[in-house]
Design an enzyme around this catalytic site. Structure first.
Site, PDB file in Angstrom:
ATOM      1  N   ARG A 221      60.242  38.666  46.695  1.00  0.00           N
ATOM      2  CA  ARG A 221      61.381  38.364  46.682  1.00  0.00           C
ATOM      3  C   ARG A 221      60.441  37.731  44.969  1.00  0.00           C
ATOM      4  O   ARG A 221      61.146  37.223  44.151  1.00  0.00           O
ATOM      5  CB  ARG A 221      61.012  36.575  47.530  1.00  0.00           C
ATOM      6  CG  ARG A 221      60.022  35.931  47.308  1.00  0.00           C
ATOM      7  CD  ARG A 221      59.807  35.582  49.360  1.00  0.00           C
ATOM      8  NE  ARG A 221      60.244  36.472  50.013  1.00  0.00           N
ATOM      9  CZ  ARG A 221      59.458  35.174  50.983  1.00  0.00           C
ATOM     10  NH1 ARG A 221      60.204  34.679  51.370  1.00  0.00           N
ATOM     11  NH2 ARG A 221      60.004  37.273  52.228  1.00  0.00           N
TER      12      ARG A 221
ATOM     13  N   LYS B 295      47.264  42.129  55.778  1.00  0.00           N
ATOM     14  CA  LYS B 295      48.072  42.778  56.612  1.00  0.00           C
ATOM     15  C   LYS B 295      47.099  43.346  57.626  1.00  0.00           C
ATOM     16  O   LYS B 295      45.769  43.842  56.833  1.00  0.00           O
ATOM     17  CB  LYS B 295      48.915  43.591  56.153  1.00  0.00           C
ATOM     18  CG  LYS B 295      50.077  43.046  55.109  1.00  0.00           C
ATOM     19  CD  LYS B 295      51.298  44.780  55.419  1.00  0.00           C
ATOM     20  CE  LYS B 295      52.104  44.344  53.806  1.00  0.00           C
ATOM     21  NZ  LYS B 295      53.261  43.706  54.796  1.00  0.00           N
TER      22      LYS B 295
END
Length: 442
Positions: A303, A225
């Site tokens: 996920r 990020k």
């Protein structure tokens, strides 16, 4: 704030607007607003319109807590109202602040809402305890809270009669949870799978599984990020905090859980870091249900850990599953920070969750499980699935469809990205909805 049954003295007393107040003092006063009337040596007095609905009561509770904080009131008294529970719940929530890391932590104000029944008082106190637990977990920095210490915090629930089991890296590998192990491979502490069980009263007829994403810090891994995006990533375990907070509340309310209902929380805990053993884009891992997943984006890690936790919950006999996760940034673009995205494979479960959220004063909006979108995760890969097609369009839906491949029972997914914090303050979003969902399950 803490809810009390009696007060010797109120630093701030609320009164309902009526004939005894002049029009000048109440002119323009709107529902959900509170106005300071007088400051005296015996205490301060504020006025508000008596709430006509639970929503107005929640707005008023939050406003009252804000005024109490501004006035540094150590005790607050509210007159009776049919919506006293909603007012108290909002005031307690708004009155919380993280003070553990300040040199002068301050005091906790007391709140008395007249007219509350003993049952309502007990329920509110339990819910507030669960909400506080969730907010403290979410608020803790990553150098304090990691998968190991999160598991340690979960073990404190044993004092309420809940059963807590923790699996470490070896256990996780032995269970074939290759996705959870892969996400944790770059950090020093390794993964943990935390299972908290509230046993059923009487013969077990249903097992409700509450599954939480527990990424205690998310760098994005090798799909790293930017600096602005990494700030606040200690909160990427907001889903885990919510399910543990719900179990904290249910531990005190176990007598109100419908007979025959067992509740289990599953938390998949890991840090998503960069390191010599960290997963890389292009790596392929085997999930607990046997599917192989190609990691195209290491920043789509939530996920992955949820997939293995959902599989285990189904294998262990869950009859219904609800997962919570700060999963996709585009959910914030779609619904903002106040509304969670709801995906569900079962209309009856959907209805129960919508009703629970409304009762808790939380907001959800159902989005579709549009099956054609899954094709983006099945194309151009040698594995069964990719974890991302790198296309932000419809990304929240595609993430939910990915999770659906790992469940075999009625299931719902709540994407709470943006909900877990508000203006850098942890909210505990989801605790109320989950508690209402369990207590209302017949």
């Amino acid at each position: 704030m803490s809810l009390v049954k009696t007060l010797e003295r109120a630093d701030l007393a609320l009164v309902w607007a009526g004939p005894e107040q002049t029009e000048r003092l109440t002119q323009g006063l709107k529902a959900g607003e509170v106005r300071l009337l007088a400051r005296t040596e015996d205490g301060d007095e504020a006025v508000a319109l008596a709430p006509a609905s639970a929503r107005e009561a929640r707005d008023l509770g939050a406003a009252l807590a804000g005024l109490a904080r501004e006035l540094k009131a150590a005790s607050v008294k509210v007159p009776a109202t049919p919506h006293g529970a909603a007012l108290a719940q909002a005031a307690l929530a708004e009155g919380w602040r993280e003070r553990r890391y300040r040199q002068t932590p301050g005091t906790t104000p007391s709140l008395l809402v007249e007219g509350l029944s003993d049952e309502a008082h007990a329920r509110l106190s339990a819910l507030n305890a669960g909400l506080t637990f969730a907010r403290e977990l979410t608020s803790a920095p990553a150098n304090v809270l990691n998968p190991v210490t999160l598991a340690r915090e979960a073990r404190t629930l044993e004092a309420l009669g809940l059963d807590v089991d923790v699996w470490d890296g070896d256990d996780i590998q032995a269970r074939g949870m290759g996705l959870l192990a892969a996400v944790a491979a770059g950090n020093a502490t390794g993964p943990r799978l935390i299972r908290v069980t509230l046993p059923a009263r009487g013969e077990k007829t249903a097992v409700l599984a509450l599954v939480g994403k527990g990424i205690t810090f998310d760098t994005g891994g090798y799909s790293i990020k930017p600096a602005a995006g990494m700030n606040g990533m200690k909160n990427d375990m907001g889903g885990a905090a919510a399910v543990l907070g719900a179990m904290r509340a249910l531990g005190e309310l176990k007598a109100q859980v419908p007979e025959g209902v067992e509740v289990r929380a599953y938390v998949a805990a890991a840090e998503n870091m960069v390191g010599p053993n960290a997963m890389r884009p292009g790596d392929i891992y085997r999930a607990a249900n046997g599917l192989h997943v190609e990691v195209t984006n290491t920043d789509a890690e939530g996920r992955l850990v949820l997939a293995d936790a959902l599989t285990v919950a189904c294998e262990e006999g869950a009859t219904e599953l609800v997962d919570l996760a700060t999963l996709t940034g585009v959910k914030v673009s779609a619904l903002g920070n106040d509304i969670a995205a709801l995906f569900s494979s079962d209309p009856a479960l959907t209805a129960r969750l919508k009703s629970a959220a409304e009762a808790a004063g939380e907001h959800v909006w159902e989005l579709p499980l549009h099956q054609p979108y899954l094709k983006g995760y099945q194309k151009n890969t040698v594995a069964d699935l990719k974890n991302s097609d790198m296309n932000p369009a419809g990304a929240s839906i595609k993430a939910a469809l990915f999770l659906q491949q790992f469940v075999t029972r009625p299931w719902a997914h709540l994407d709470i990205a943006g909900n877990a914090t508000r203006e850098e303050v942890a909210t505990g979003w989801g605790v109320g909805t989950l508690v209402e969902y369990v207590l209302g399950r017949l």
